[in-house]
Design an enzyme around this catalytic site. Structure first.
Site, PDB file in Angstrom:
ATOM      1  CG  ASP A  69      16.894  48.225  -6.600  1.00  0.00           C
ATOM      2  OD1 ASP A  69      17.625  48.549  -7.340  1.00  0.00           O
ATOM      3  OD2 ASP A  69      17.045  47.178  -5.989  1.00  0.00           O
ATOM      4  CB  CYS A  94      22.293  46.499  -2.022  1.00  0.00           C
ATOM      5  SG  CYS A  94      21.866  45.048  -2.643  1.00  0.00           S
ATOM      6  CG  HIS A  96      19.681  49.809  -4.314  1.00  0.00           C
ATOM      7  ND1 HIS A  96      18.843  49.456  -3.339  1.00  0.00           N
ATOM      8  CD2 HIS A  96      20.192  48.478  -4.516  1.00  0.00           C
ATOM      9  CE1 HIS A  96      18.411  48.292  -3.358  1.00  0.00           C
ATOM     10  NE2 HIS A  96      19.149  47.458  -3.906  1.00  0.00           N
ATOM     11  CD  GLU A 128      18.848  46.085   0.023  1.00  0.00           C
ATOM     12  OE1 GLU A 128      18.420  45.101   0.985  1.00  0.00           O
ATOM     13  OE2 GLU A 128      19.508  45.969  -0.878  1.00  0.00           O
ATOM     14  CG  HIS A 154      21.077  43.043  -7.700  1.00  0.00           C
ATOM     15  ND1 HIS A 154      22.294  43.267  -7.190  1.00  0.00           N
ATOM     16  CD2 HIS A 154      20.305  43.388  -6.717  1.00  0.00           C
ATOM     17  CE1 HIS A 154      22.033  43.649  -5.584  1.00  0.00           C
ATOM     18  NE2 HIS A 154      20.651  43.837  -5.556  1.00  0.00           N
ATOM     19  CG  HIS A 347      23.293  43.215   2.115  1.00  0.00           C
ATOM     20  ND1 HIS A 347      22.241  42.970   2.415  1.00  0.00           N
ATOM     21  CD2 HIS A 347      22.928  43.830   0.610  1.00  0.00           C
ATOM     22  CE1 HIS A 347      21.003  43.211   1.864  1.00  0.00           C
ATOM     23  NE2 HIS A 347      21.575  43.473   0.589  1.00  0.00           N
TER      24      HIS A 347
END
Length: 375
Positions: A69, A94, A96, A128, A154, A347
């Site tokens: 992502d 996050c 990415h 997101e 992730h 976040h």
């Protein structure tokens, strides 16, 4: 292959976080790098602000998909890094930027030393919000290059570098946004009997929402209804005519998500009658659960465990949401957590993942692909 180049790419990407379906600069950085590689095995197709990149294998019998992502978050960065975000109010909070640079490293590896099978790298926008996985999955390009299996990672700030964590079966929850707008009748604070006060109404509704999990969800199941924001009123001596409630719903079962939403609708109907107001509900973006295909996940965990540099943990499922769930609902696959050892979590404005995790992930995934493709 020099891993430092992908750390530098990560820093370049970290400077330019963009929100969902606005990743124009990000797409150009990705394109510029991919087009610098030897082109005889590569096909590139743009999709909105994302990319499909196919790398031909030497004697393919299947297509392996890998998703990264690419969007950022509406957060003002507070890391103090020399390569901090140059986009005001935007941050890759996050990870990415890590996801993209790792994907580019793996892509480079299979271009320079091809594997047997074809690969499709999916650089996906809008994870997101509002959700890029489902429309990308439904695109004509995906239908042409649809993988037989797919996987993704992730970052996980809580795990040290060198650790990966995943599990067969359910990994991430079903999630839904929740927006509720209430409209009554405002007026002077001295004449409440001439009004329908939406501060009072919203307060009652928030309290009622908290009964859904405690009284409607099976106690052996799991669900969370969170109200994160309430806005109402203008000044202290005017009774509020409108109010807005914003929150999220998270469930470990797709059926429970349906149940929770039906209960919210029922409670809202009661509020409309009891407080003589109008209420509108918007469930916003909805992400389907990430369910790891058991055999593929166990195989990956076994292969990863063979490396002396990797510590494999079977983790618990989490209430986090990920639109990758839409992809693995249609294509067998899995996702795993990658340890990045950050004091601050996902976040957070001070998230600062360890860049040592980038070459670690590239090596792990490349090794897995070579073993998987040769079987």
């Amino acid at each position: 292959m020099n891993p430092d180049r992908f750390i530098q790419i990560r820093r370049e990407l970290h400077k330019i976080p963009e929100l969902g379906f606005e990743e124009f600069k990000t797409q150009q950085v990705l394109l510029s790098y991919i087009e610098s590689l030897p082109t005889e095995r590569i096909e590139i197709k743009a999709w909105r602000t994302g990319l499909f990149v196919k790398v031909a294998g030497t004697n393919s019998t299947q297509t392996i998909g890998y998703r990264a992502d690419i969007d950022g978050l509406p957060i003002t960065e507070e890391t103090g890094l020399s390569f901090a975000s140059t986009h005001t109010g935007r941050m890759h909070a996050c990870g990415h930027d890590f996801h993209m640079s790792i994907a580019l490293g793996v892509l480079t590896a299979v271009v320079e030393e091809p594997i047997i099978d074809d690969m499709v790298f999916i650089f996906q926008p809008a994870e997101e919000g509002p959700g890029g996985a489902l429309p990308m999955l439904q695109s004509e390009q995906m239908k042409k290059w649809k993988p037989d299996i797919i996987f993704a990672l992730h970052i996980a700030p809580e795990y040290p570098v060198g650790t990966i964590a995943t599990r067969p079966g359910l990994l991430f929850a079903n999630t839904s946004e929740l927006f509720i707008d209430l409209k009554g009748k405002g007026g002077h604070a001295a004449y409440p009997h001439h009004t329908n006060d939406m501060v009072i109404t919203a307060s009652h509704l928030v309290t009622q929402l908290q009964t859904i999990v405690s009284r409607n969800v099976d106690p052996l199941d799991s669900a969370v209804v969170t109200v994160g924001k309430i806005t109402a009123g203008t000044v202290q001596n005017i009774i509020a005519e409108t109010a807005r409630i914003e929150g999220t719903i998270r469930t470990l079962s797709a059926d429970t998500m349906v149940l929770v939403k039906e209960r919210i609708k029922a409670l809202v109907a009661g509020i409309e009658t009891g407080f003589q107001c109008k209420v509108e509900i918007d469930f916003g973006s909805n992400y389907y659960q990430v369910y790891n295909e058991e055999q593929l996940t166990e195989e990956f965990m076994t292969l990863a465990d063979e490396s002396e540099k990797i510590n494999v943990i079977e983790c618990r499922e989490a209430m986090t949401g990920e639109d990758f769930g839409d992809m693995v609902a249609e294509i067998p696959g899995f996702m795993f957590w990658l340890g990045v050892n950050s004091e601050f979590g996902l976040h957070h404005a001070k998230l600062n993942p360890s860049e040592e995790a980038i070459p670690t992930a590239i090596n792990l995934i490349t090794t897995y692909l070579r073993k998987k493709s040769n079987r």
